[in-house]
Write an enzyme that holds these catalytic residues in place. Structure first.
Site, PDB file in Angstrom:
ATOM      1  N   ARG A   1     -76.556  65.092  41.477  1.00  0.00           N
ATOM      2  CA  ARG A   1     -76.605  66.507  41.322  1.00  0.00           C
ATOM      3  C   ARG A   1     -75.974  66.677  39.759  1.00  0.00           C
ATOM      4  O   ARG A   1     -76.253  67.773  39.186  1.00  0.00           O
ATOM      5  CB  ARG A   1     -75.672  67.287  42.405  1.00  0.00           C
TER       6      ARG A   1
ATOM      7  N   LYS B   1     -74.593  51.887  55.916  1.00  0.00           N
ATOM      8  CA  LYS B   1     -73.865  52.305  57.068  1.00  0.00           C
ATOM      9  C   LYS B   1     -72.860  53.408  56.546  1.00  0.00           C
ATOM     10  O   LYS B   1     -72.803  53.360  55.402  1.00  0.00           O
ATOM     11  CB  LYS B   1     -73.009  51.193  57.497  1.00  0.00           C
TER      12      LYS B   1
ATOM     13  N   ASP C   1     -76.782  46.082  55.881  1.00  0.00           N
ATOM     14  CA  ASP C   1     -75.382  45.604  56.097  1.00  0.00           C
ATOM     15  C   ASP C   1     -75.205  44.589  55.048  1.00  0.00           C
ATOM     16  O   ASP C   1     -75.790  43.333  55.333  1.00  0.00           O
ATOM     17  CB  ASP C   1     -75.179  45.287  57.569  1.00  0.00           C
ATOM     18  N   HIS C   2     -74.271  44.718  54.063  1.00  0.00           N
ATOM     19  CA  HIS C   2     -74.092  43.821  53.007  1.00  0.00           C
ATOM     20  C   HIS C   2     -73.540  42.422  53.346  1.00  0.00           C
ATOM     21  O   HIS C   2     -73.932  41.405  52.803  1.00  0.00           O
ATOM     22  CB  HIS C   2     -73.507  44.318  51.791  1.00  0.00           C
TER      23      HIS C   2
ATOM     24  N   HIS D   1     -70.484  45.043  60.387  1.00  0.00           N
ATOM     25  CA  HIS D   1     -70.178  43.707  59.703  1.00  0.00           C
ATOM     26  C   HIS D   1     -70.035  42.684  60.769  1.00  0.00           C
ATOM     27  O   HIS D   1     -70.770  41.706  60.895  1.00  0.00           O
ATOM     28  CB  HIS D   1     -69.292  43.801  58.558  1.00  0.00           C
TER      29      HIS D   1
ATOM     30  N   LYS E   1     -56.359  46.621  58.383  1.00  0.00           N
ATOM     31  CA  LYS E   1     -55.968  46.663  56.903  1.00  0.00           C
ATOM     32  C   LYS E   1     -54.443  46.270  57.033  1.00  0.00           C
ATOM     33  O   LYS E   1     -53.846  46.404  57.706  1.00  0.00           O
ATOM     34  CB  LYS E   1     -56.075  48.085  56.717  1.00  0.00           C
TER      35      LYS E   1
END
Lengths: 510, 354
Positions: free
Chosen positions: A58, A167, A196-197, A259, A360
């Site tokens: 944008r 994703k 999905d890397h 993943h 995490k």
């Protein structure tokens, strides 16, 4: 008549003339991954001589402003130092077009500029649209593209037009079906590349080579020899600037559903009929995902754990707890850690527990698959003070130190017969001497070539959601389902260790 | 041949990169290029002062030959303001062309930041490998032990270094079932000799009834509690024969065998410089038979006086009791630790520790 010049020759890896249009060009993904990946593809001479990259968003930017911004990103995020000559060539084909999904004017302008690329009798450019934007705008962008005539039916127009989406593919099964329906209004299934890397990572691709190019492993790749499997994904960082987004999704949606289930699928599939045919592999992945046992509501309680990190130390640094992070409410129940136990109900895997944990603010960044083999009968070593024989463990480290190791038992030097574990290993760096390309490089290249092998088909996504929906539902709907805690910098809550005890298993210390 | 890389201060986040850099720049003598990095073990050593660092380097060198590991040397140092890290590599020649190198990560912390140390260890441990905690500093605290053991598979120590630290020894027993006590290795000659004598005695005339025994030891502080060597041996003896007993009173331990018969155990400790060690063992039996084992330097003399008055004497060498010697023996030859935990537990009770 067959072309006599094709025999024995490698297929050319360079794709046909392509214009990549990145929607969301001012966003994080473009800066950190997409543009650096395209730049590196050019540096390695993988891009076609006729290529163009359009950034679309944008913001009102000129081509030059966009190029300057991307130059800084490549300098910062590329896996290699920037080569000014290569950059010059890349920048010449880098453009920007302001678009807004609420009107078609930007899209018409985009079309005009794309069509100019093929002026003068040049080979027509294929168009590859990358939606690096929130899923909420997938529909408006894809329908605008169709409206202005930038989508051509597969095999019928003069060019291939494809769509890449990232994703999250929905947030549960019904929403993923709805999302797919929205995309299918404008694009055929064959035109949609769902990234999905992780599937672009060398070590993940290597799972199939490892299993099927080596005669020794496939014979033991089953319930008769494998005791259990662990898949661990760990990050030392917290939620950081993604807190707002993360708190709405949680780790199960953010990491496990995509993943980790993709990696598990490759680990557990039957041999495909061909590694060159995209659907052959994807068919097997769907098959194995449909064989995963779906948990009942009761099984969710015994087979899953969710948790949040509290304050602690990570690599010597004091860090705050999840509820103390910016933009996280004190009442949030979003999991920063998830552990699950799966089982596959088929001939190959029945009875083999598959443990997955992701978190995490764990001690380090690592993603590893560990395959534990059954212990041999210890009768030969009884009475020799050997103790319990350690299991052989095949470990595939996806990141950071890509490679494979095998833990075996060996006799240490000395006059007594004793047994101690040792490790045989291979690392990509030592064996191949080159740094692996970023996953996005491979995936972008394949999408330009029209090779969908490393992309996810819609039925795979639905299977993954179907598998996790009972867990998501129980976690969301049951106010009494515990949200455990773990100190940041440790390997997760005690409940996660407890989950493995019935099988007499322990999480591998990473 | 020893080669070493002098220690270099690095940021915690740079540990892996710095270790790689060290190894890529290691200068080996001409023609000796092969070196292997520690790949199979993590070994954590907490210290409570810099005064012992030099000894630790010597220890690492001796361990590198038999047990190459990634070493985490944690130094609690009140002269340090923050957590700081130094890395190095200590390489020992295995042969003309091969070196085994141990990576060394030294972590310096003030006491108030000790609880940050496990996070550094966890972040940089060799993935999936056994982790041993080596307690070599008698100033080790229970707090530090509690912090270190969640990422530990085995505790390695010499209980003789912790005389007067019944609290720590009890905690060690509590936190892990896998313990390697170098003091236990020091007693192996004594245990093995006793085993041999009993095998012989059974063959000769059956096992006579034991009525009294004396464990003799030497220690620097003979007035203090029973040294670990004697307590451990007593604990092992009691456990093996399933005695019930009361804790020592002035060196006297009253035992009862499973048949209810009373046996008196005396533990005699004499003052002597140097490490504590067993010096003798006397077992007295009904009917006048007697067994005496006596240390003479590195030799263990055994004298068996049979009930009929015959005397049989033998001698055997005592294994190298230096710390390095015991470590080498453990890692090269091995030692059964099957009965160790129960021996230590009972030994602590013998000397009145809880």
């Amino acid at each position: 008549m067959e072309n006599p010049f094709s025999e024995g020759e490698n297929r050319v890896i360079r794709p046909p003339a392509t214009a990549v249009v990145i929607f969301g060009a001012t966003g994080d993904l473009t800066h950190r991954k997409l543009i650096p990946a395209l730049y590196n593809l050019l540096q390695d001479d993988y891009l076609p001589s006729n290529f163009a990259v359009f950034g679309a968003a944008r913001s009102q930017l000129s081509d030059e402003e966009f190029r300057k911004s991307m130059y800084e990103s490549v300098k910062k995020y590329s896996r290699r130092a920037i080569d000014e000559k290569v950059w010059e060539q890349f920048a010449k084909n880098l453009y920007y077009q302001s678009v807004d999904g609420s009107s078609d004017s930007g899209f018409r302008k985009l079309k005009e500029r794309l069509e100019k690329l093929s002026d003068g009798g040049k080979e027509p450019y294929n168009y590859l649209y990358y939606l690096a934007v929130a899923p909420g705008v997938f529909g408006s962008i894809s329908s605008r593209l169709k409206e202005v005539g930038l989508v051509e039916p597969p095999g019928k127009g003069k060019r291939a037009t494809s769509l890449i989406v990232e994703k999250p593919f929905g947030h549960d099964l019904p929403s993923s079906i709805e999302l797919n329906n929205v995309l299918r209004e404008s694009f055929a299934e064959d035109q949609i590349y769902r990234i999905d890397h992780y599937l672009g990572k060398e070590t993940v691709q290597n799972i199939l080579v490892f299993r099927f190019a080596n005669g020794i492993f496939e014979n033991v790749w089953n319930r008769n020899y494998i005791d259990h499997i662990q898949l661990s994904w760990s990050e030392e960082i917290g939620v950081g600037s993604r807190a707002g987004y993360f708190d709405k999704s949680g780790l199960l949606r953010d990491i496990v559903q995509n993943h980790l289930l993709q990696v598990l699928a490759l680990l557990c599939i039957e041999p495909p009929t061909s590694l060159s045919d995209a659907n052959s592999i994807r068919d097997e992945k769907v098959k194995v995902m449909s064989s995963f046992k779906r948990m009942t509501m009761e099984e969710v309680a015994t087979n899953t754990v969710r948790a949040q990190y509290t304050k602690g130390f990570v690599n010597g640094q004091s860090v705050k707890g999840y509820h103390e992070e910016d933009d996280i409410s004190a009442s949030s129940k979003t999991e920063t850690f998830a552990a699950l136990k799966f089982e596959i109900d088929n001939w190959r895997w029945a009875g083999v527990p598959i443990y997955v944990r992701a978190g995490k603010r764990l001690p380090k960044r690592i993603t590893e698959i560990s395959i534990y083999f059954k212990r041999p009968p210890g009768s030969l070593f009884r009475g020799r003070q050997v103790g319990e024989l350690e299991q052989n463990v095949l470990a595939i480290q996806v990141q950071p130190n890509e490679g494979i190791s095998l833990k075996i038992c060996s006799k240490p030097p000395g006059p007594r017969l004793r047994v101690r574990p040792v490790v045989m290993d291979f690392t990509y760096g030592h064996s191949f001497g080159v740094a692996s390309a970023d996953a996005y490089e491979r995936l972008l290249l394949d999408s330009m070539k029209g090779d969908a092998t490393l992309f996810i088909r819609n039925d795979e996504i639905e299977q993954c959601w179907d598998l996790l929906d009972p867990v998501l539902k129980r976690w969301a709907d049951d106010p009494k389902f515990p949200v455990e805690t773990y100190e940041a910098g440790t390997w997760g809550p005690a409940a996660a260790a407890q989950m493995l005890r019935p099988g007499n298993h322990r999480w591998r210390r990473l | 041949m020893k080669e070493q890389y002098s220690y270099e201060k690095v940021a915690v986040t740079q540990i892996p990169t710095a270790l790689n850099r060290i190894f890529s720049s290691l200068q080996m003598p001409e023609g000796q290029k092969e070196y292997s990095r520690s790949a199979n073990r993590n070994l954590v050593m907490p210290l409570f002062g810099r005064d012992v660092l030099k000894d630790v380097d010597t220890l690492i060198d001796s361990l590198a030959l038999v047990h190459p590991s990634r070493f985490f040397v944690v130094v609690v140092d009140e002269g340090t303001q923050d957590l700081t890290v130094e890395i190095g590599a200590r390489c020992v020649g295995l042969s003309k062309s091969e070196h085994a190198c141990s990576e060394v990560i030294r972590i310096f912390v003030p006491q108030k930041l000790l609880n940050a140390v496990p996070s550094v260890i966890r972040a940089h441990m060799l993935t999936g490998m056994t982790t041993e905690l080596f307690l070599i500093d008698p100033r080790m605290t229970v707090e530090a032990l509690n912090l270190m053991t969640p990422q530990t598979d085995t505790i390695l120590f010499d209980s003789g270094d912790f005389d007067g630290r019944g609290d720590l020894l009890s905690k060690v027993l509590e936190v892990t079932p896998s313990i390697v006590d170098l003091q236990w290795l020091a007693l192996s000659s004594w245990r093995d000799e006793l085993r041999r004598v009993l095998d012989w005695a059974r063959g000769e005339a059956g096992t006579p009834q034991l009525r009294e025994m004396e464990i003799q030891a030497q220690s620097q502080d003979a007035k203090d509690e029973i040294p670990a060597c004697a307590a451990l041996f007593a604990g092992w003896f009691i456990e093996r024969l399933s005695f019930r007993f009361s804790p020592s009173r002035g060196g006297k331990v009253v035992c009862r065998n499973p048949a209810g018969r009373e046996i008196t155990m005396y533990i005699q400790v004499k003052p002597a410089p140097g490490d504590s060690k067993l010096t003798g063992l006397v077992l007295k039996f009904e009917g006048g038979a007697e067994l005496a084992m006596t240390r003479h330097e590195r030799r263990l003399d055994t004298s068996i006086k049979q009930a009929n008055g015959n005397i049989v004497t033998t001698a055997r060498p005592i294994d190298d009791e230096s710390r390095g010697g015991r470590l080498r023996r453990y890692f090269l030859i091995g030692e059964s630790t099957t009965n160790y935990n129960s021996a230590l537990r009972t030994g602590l009770k013998v000397r009145g520790n809880r």
